[in-house]
Design an enzyme around this catalytic site. Structure first.
Site, PDB file in Angstrom:
ATOM      1  N   ASP A 188       0.838  -1.203   0.000  1.00 25.20           N
ATOM      2  CA  ASP A 188       0.000   0.000   0.000  1.00 25.20           C
ATOM      3  C   ASP A 188       0.873   1.253   0.000  1.00 25.20           C
ATOM      4  OD1 ASP A 188      -2.299   1.479   0.031  1.00 25.20           O
ATOM      5  OD2 ASP A 188      -2.838   1.027   2.114  1.00 25.20           O
ATOM      6  N   HIS A 197       2.962   3.284  -8.985  1.00 28.51           N
ATOM      7  CA  HIS A 197       2.747   1.859  -9.258  1.00 28.51           C
ATOM      8  C   HIS A 197       3.985   1.243  -9.931  1.00 28.51           C
ATOM      9  CE1 HIS A 197      -1.278   2.169  -7.854  1.00 28.51           C
ATOM     10  NE2 HIS A 197      -1.756   2.829  -8.886  1.00 28.51           N
ATOM     11  N   LEU A 236      11.242 -19.993  -4.297  1.00 28.55           N
ATOM     12  CA  LEU A 236      10.100 -19.213  -3.798  1.00 28.55           C
ATOM     13  C   LEU A 236       8.887 -19.355  -4.718  1.00 28.55           C
ATOM     14  CD1 LEU A 236       9.078 -16.836  -1.883  1.00 28.55           C
ATOM     15  CD2 LEU A 236       9.819 -15.309  -3.729  1.00 28.55           C
TER      16      LEU A 236
HETATM   17  C1  FPP Z   1      -1.790   0.279  -3.414  1.00 25.13           C
HETATM   18  O1  FPP Z   1      -1.348   1.581  -3.575  1.00 25.13           O
HETATM   19  C2  FPP Z   1      -1.345  -0.559  -4.493  1.00 25.13           C
HETATM   20  C3  FPP Z   1      -2.155  -1.121  -5.438  1.00 25.13           C
HETATM   21  C4  FPP Z   1      -3.598  -0.952  -5.530  1.00 25.13           C
HETATM   22  C5  FPP Z   1      -1.623  -1.948  -6.472  1.00 25.13           C
HETATM   23  C6  FPP Z   1      -0.400  -2.687  -6.102  1.00 25.13           C
HETATM   24  C7  FPP Z   1       0.355  -2.870  -7.308  1.00 25.13           C
HETATM   25  C8  FPP Z   1       1.696  -2.833  -7.424  1.00 25.13           C
HETATM   26  C9  FPP Z   1       2.643  -2.705  -6.319  1.00 25.13           C
HETATM   27  C10 FPP Z   1       2.303  -2.937  -8.700  1.00 25.13           C
HETATM   28  C11 FPP Z   1       1.652  -3.911  -9.573  1.00 25.13           C
HETATM   29  C12 FPP Z   1       2.081  -5.269  -9.327  1.00 25.13           C
HETATM   30  C13 FPP Z   1       2.187  -6.114 -10.334  1.00 25.13           C
HETATM   31  C14 FPP Z   1       2.548  -7.510 -10.081  1.00 25.13           C
HETATM   32  C15 FPP Z   1       2.008  -5.689 -11.712  1.00 25.13           C
HETATM   33  P1  FPP Z   1      -2.434   2.719  -3.640  1.00 25.13           P
HETATM   34  O2  FPP Z   1      -2.610   3.068  -5.078  1.00 25.13           O
HETATM   35  O3  FPP Z   1      -3.670   2.284  -2.950  1.00 25.13           O
HETATM   36  O4  FPP Z   1      -1.719   3.852  -2.858  1.00 25.13           O
HETATM   37  P2  FPP Z   1      -2.408   5.007  -2.001  1.00 25.13           P
HETATM   38  O5  FPP Z   1      -3.202   4.337  -0.906  1.00 25.13           O
HETATM   39  O6  FPP Z   1      -1.247   5.788  -1.489  1.00 25.13           O
HETATM   40  O7  FPP Z   1      -3.268   5.791  -2.957  1.00 25.13           O
END
Ligand code: FPP
Length: 258
Positions: free
Chosen positions: A13, A30, A124
Site C-alpha cells: 500500500d 505503481h 520461492l
Molecule cells: C496500493 O497503492 C497498491 C495497489 C492498488 C496496487 C499494487 C500494485 C503494485 C505494487 C504494482 C503492480 C504489481 C504487479 C505484479 C504488476 P495505492 O494506489 O492504494 O496507494 P495510495 O493508498 O497511497 O493511494
C-alpha cells in the site's frame, strides 16, 4: 535467522501517496511499486521463504478510475511478460489466487505463459492476488462445495475446517505466518481472511515503493520475537498450570476473590 515464516503475505500500500509526495502521477508510484516487488522477491528467495503472496489487485480496486485500472492491467501484463525469464532463472514459481476470469484476456494469456514456464521451479512461490478478496474467495469455495454436494462427492459430515481450506484458492498451502502492510494503514482489507486466522501482523509507515530488504528484515526480526500460541498458553503459563492443585479450580479462586 531464527524462526523464519514459511508463508508471507504483503498488502502493498502507498504507491499513490509516494507519487503525490513527489508531485508525480499515480502511475509512477505503481511503476516504482513493481521495482519494490522485484527487490523483495529476490530477498525472499535468498532467505528461503517458501511462499510470498502479494495483494496486487483487489476485487474492490475495480472502483478506481478506468485509466488507473487500465494502467495497472498493462503493468501486470508487462510484469508477466518481461519478468518471466528472470523469475525462471531465479527458480521462482509464479502462481495466482483470485478470480482471473475478469482480467483482460491478454493479461491472462501472459500470466498463463509465466505460470507454465515456472511451474516446476522449487524456490520461492510468488503468488499474485489478482481480482482477489477473501470474502469472494470464500463465496467461490462455497459454490464449488455445493456443486460437489449435489453430485454426492461431498457429504454434510465431511465439512470441516480442513475441508473448507481445501476448497480455497490456497488449497494445500501452509497458511500465512506473517502479513505485512505498508503505508501506515492498520486494516486487513479482505486479504486472506480465512487463512490469516493465526497470522502475525506487521505494520510499517514505509510506503510500498520505498520498502526494501532492510524493512523486510525488520519485519522478520519482529516476527521471530513473537510467541505464537494459537489460542493455547505460553510455555511459562503451562508451568504455572501444573501448580494448580485439584481443589483449587478457577471457580474456587474466583469465589475467594469476591
Ligand atoms: C496500493 O497503492 C497498491 C495497489 C492498488 C496496487 C499494487 C500494485 C503494485 C505494487 C504494482 C503492480 C504489481 C504487479 C505484479 C504488476 P495505492 O494506489 O492504494 O496507494 P495510495 O493508498 O497511497 O493511494
Amino acid at each position: 535467522m531464527a524462526q523464519l515464516p514459511k508463508h508471507i503475505g504483503i498488502i502493498m500500500d502507498g504507491n499513490g501517496r509516494w507519487a503525490a509526495q513527489r508531485a508525480l502521477p499515480r502511475a509512477e508510484g505503481h511503476r516504482q511499486g513493481v521495482g519494490a516487488l522485484k527487490r523483495i522477491v529476490r530477498e525472499c528467495g535468498r532467505l528461503g521463504i517458501k511462499i510470498l503472496t502479494v495483494y496486487a489487485f483487489s476485487s474492490e480496486n475495480w472502483k478506481r478510475p478506468r485509466k488507473e485500472i487500465e494502467f495497472l492491467m498493462g503493468l501486470l501484463r508487462f510484469f508477466a511478460a518481461k519478468e518471466r525469464n528472470e523469475l525462471h532463472r531465479e527458480n521462482v514459481r509464479l502462481t495466482s489466487i483470485g478470480d482471473l476470469s475478469a482480467l483482460p484476456p491478454i493479461a491472462i494469456a501472459e500470466l498463463q505463459k509465466s505460470f507454465e514456464l515456472t511451474a516446476s521451479n522449487t524456490g520461492l512461490t510468488l503468488q499474485l492476488a489478482l481480482n482477489y478478496s477473501g470474502r469472494n474467495e470464500i463465496c467461490r469455495a462455497v459454490q464449488r462445495m455445493l456443486s460437489d454436494f449435489e453430485t454426492g462427492s461431498l457429504r454434510r459430515e465431511d465439512v470441516s475446517e480442513e475441508k473448507i481450506s481445501s476448497y480455497l484458492d490456497t488449497a494445500n498451502q501452509p497458511e500465512p505466518d506473517l502479513i505485512i502492510r505498508t503505508s501506515g494503514e492498520y486494516r486487513v482489507s479482505n486479504f486472506m481472511i480465512w487463512q490469516a486466522a493465526y497470522a502475525e501482523y506487521f505494520f510499517t509507515n514505509r510506503l510500498w515503493p520505498d520498502f526494501n530488504e532492510r524493512d523486510l528484515r525488520e519485519a522478520l526480526e519482529a516476527y521471530a520475537h513473537r510467541e505464537r500460541r494459537y489460542g493455547g498458553l505460553s510455555s511459562d503459563d503451562s508451568l504455572e498450570v501444573n501448580s494448580f492443585s485439584d481443589s483449587e479450580t478457577n471457580s474456587s479462586r474466583l469465589e475467594s476473590a469476591k
